[in-house]
Design an enzyme around this catalytic site. Sequence first.
Site, PDB file in Angstrom:
ATOM      1  N   ALA A  15       0.829  -1.217   0.000  1.00 36.84           N
ATOM      2  CA  ALA A  15       0.000   0.000   0.000  1.00 36.84           C
ATOM      3  C   ALA A  15       0.855   1.255   0.000  1.00 36.84           C
ATOM      4  CB  ALA A  15      -0.907  -0.004   1.223  1.00 36.84           C
ATOM      5  N   ALA A  16       2.008   1.184  -0.684  1.00 35.26           N
ATOM      6  CA  ALA A  16       2.951   2.306  -0.634  1.00 35.26           C
ATOM      7  C   ALA A  16       2.820   3.259  -1.806  1.00 35.26           C
ATOM      8  CB  ALA A  16       4.385   1.772  -0.569  1.00 35.26           C
ATOM      9  N   ARG A  21      -1.709   8.523 -11.262  1.00 37.25           N
ATOM     10  CA  ARG A  21      -2.787   8.692 -12.236  1.00 37.25           C
ATOM     11  C   ARG A  21      -4.125   9.039 -11.575  1.00 37.25           C
ATOM     12  NH1 ARG A  21      -2.143   3.331 -15.758  1.00 37.25           N
ATOM     13  NH2 ARG A  21      -0.879   2.668 -13.981  1.00 37.25           N
ATOM     14  N   LYS A  28      -3.494   6.491  -2.737  1.00 36.54           N
ATOM     15  CA  LYS A  28      -4.406   5.737  -3.593  1.00 36.54           C
ATOM     16  C   LYS A  28      -5.299   4.784  -2.812  1.00 36.54           C
ATOM     17  CE  LYS A  28      -2.840   2.510  -6.426  1.00 36.54           C
ATOM     18  NZ  LYS A  28      -2.333   1.798  -7.621  1.00 36.54           N
ATOM     19  N   GLY A  85       9.630  -0.413  -6.507  1.00 37.22           N
ATOM     20  CA  GLY A  85       9.008  -1.596  -7.079  1.00 37.22           C
ATOM     21  C   GLY A  85       8.412  -2.523  -6.040  1.00 37.22           C
ATOM     22  N   ASN A 234      -6.031   2.158 -10.735  1.00 34.96           N
ATOM     23  CA  ASN A 234      -4.914   3.038 -11.051  1.00 34.96           C
ATOM     24  C   ASN A 234      -5.349   4.455 -11.368  1.00 34.96           C
ATOM     25  OD1 ASN A 234      -2.731   1.080 -10.874  1.00 34.96           O
ATOM     26  ND2 ASN A 234      -3.646   0.144 -12.690  1.00 34.96           N
ATOM     27  N   ASN A 393     -35.216  29.042  17.319  1.00 34.78           N
ATOM     28  CA  ASN A 393     -34.238  28.547  18.279  1.00 34.78           C
ATOM     29  C   ASN A 393     -32.915  29.288  18.273  1.00 34.78           C
ATOM     30  OD1 ASN A 393     -33.810  27.561  15.668  1.00 34.78           O
ATOM     31  ND2 ASN A 393     -32.669  25.792  16.385  1.00 34.78           N
ATOM     32  N   TYR A 394     -32.714  30.252  17.389  1.00 37.92           N
ATOM     33  CA  TYR A 394     -31.379  30.832  17.190  1.00 37.92           C
ATOM     34  C   TYR A 394     -31.465  32.357  17.199  1.00 37.92           C
ATOM     35  CZ  TYR A 394     -26.800  31.438  14.875  1.00 37.92           C
ATOM     36  OH  TYR A 394     -25.506  31.786  14.563  1.00 37.92           O
ATOM     37  N   SER A 412     -51.800  26.592  13.043  1.00 46.66           N
ATOM     38  CA  SER A 412     -50.945  26.950  11.908  1.00 46.66           C
ATOM     39  C   SER A 412     -50.311  28.325  12.075  1.00 46.66           C
ATOM     40  CB  SER A 412     -51.778  26.923  10.623  1.00 46.66           C
ATOM     41  OG  SER A 412     -52.289  25.629  10.379  1.00 46.66           O
TER      42      SER A 412
END
Length: 465
Positions: A15-16, A21, A28, A85, A234, A393-394, A412
Amino acid sequence: MNKLHYPDLQVCVLAAGKGKRMHSNLPKVLHRVLGRAMIDYVLHSAEALCPKAIAVVTGHASEKVREHVGQPINLEWVIQDKQLGTGHAVSQCEEVIRDVRDVLIVCGDTPLLSWQTLAHLVDEHRRLDADVTVLTAQPANPFGYGRIVRDADGRVRTIVEEKDASDDERAIGEVSSGIYCVRHAVLFDLLRSIGNSNAQGEYYLPDIVPLALAAGQRVDAVLMSDPDEMMGVNDRVNLAMVEDLMQRRIIRDWQLRGVTIEKPDTVRIEAGVSIGIDTVIQAGCYLIGRTHIGDECRVGPNSVLVDAWLDDRVNVFAFSHIHGASVGSDASIGPYARLRPEARLDEQVHIGNFVEVKKAVVGRGSKINHLSYIGDASVGVDCNIGAGTITCNYDGANKFKTEIGDRVFVGSDTQLIAPVRVADDATIGAGSTITRDVEPGGLTLSERTQQRYVANWKRPEKESR
């Protein structure tokens, strides 16, 4: 998931890579497929084998990968300072791999790889008493992959990379997945013998195959049943392809478990989602994160559920959005409703069209059916909240709470100016602005302007053209 047990096996996860791309600042292996990082899928499959340990080789932005994964008890972190590699990457693990029979080498960007396929590879490697076993596949299009060249007896003779293959070798349909099981006793001697006389100046893991054959060691290949499993990522095109395949797999699994999914090509169901039997998911739905849906629910078209919890028999109508909220059984939501984080609805609650609920508890049997905002509030049982009700509320800097008791009727177009309490059985008249606590029972309403009638008044008319 059926777990096996391989106490004499160590897994090495590569996983290095930076993943140039991908054109991203993110490593990745941390790019997500249906809500989970690619490396999570790979580690999940590896852990299912119950190996002695797992070594993860990181390089580019290793601290981000380590922060994401954490520190499981049986996981060893290995740093590949220079990306030279795959063979070089595995060689960095020599100090952390010890006292095992075999080493399973997998890639961190292959999220479709199943634990069943890995177990089959290890079992065949041991049954054949091989020194090196490569996992192979027969994809519809083998272009770009290393070809498996066998002798007349079917034994692996070499692996030829695409760029080095002859026309006859390119016609071979069996390819290397890049996944290996290698006897520990020979692995690092083989890696030390690999050269780097190639255009990239790198040490490639497949080069252990001709070296093992030259040393008289046994090399075998095991064919996977589903070639899609070896697909690596990739670039973003690959990422979309893998996600599409994963989505089909997940949807099929839920269908086989008793979930109806209408128009499955239009639906997104992430890997962390759970769904009960006899539930119907209609077209265009997105089920995201750790969403749970109970039995016999219906999620209407184009609804979005993110980290949501639905108990049994919940009906979510079209175009509703539920995020970080929980809904009790036999409730109905929407259409066009929005439940925001920390909204908690009890059983038999009705939330109607264009209603928003945030950080509020709504008691059993209560109804908020039209065009209302309920935030930082508690609503008791069997309440009726009329159309256009707002909990204010604010104040621009602070949030305040509205508390509504049981069996309350709110008319309503009412504004409840928090902090405020409405006692049990109260009725609030339509069009009221409530600034003080409301007594139990009775009718409460704010002063209204006097209604006037103007006789003989006519509405202005447009001029004719």
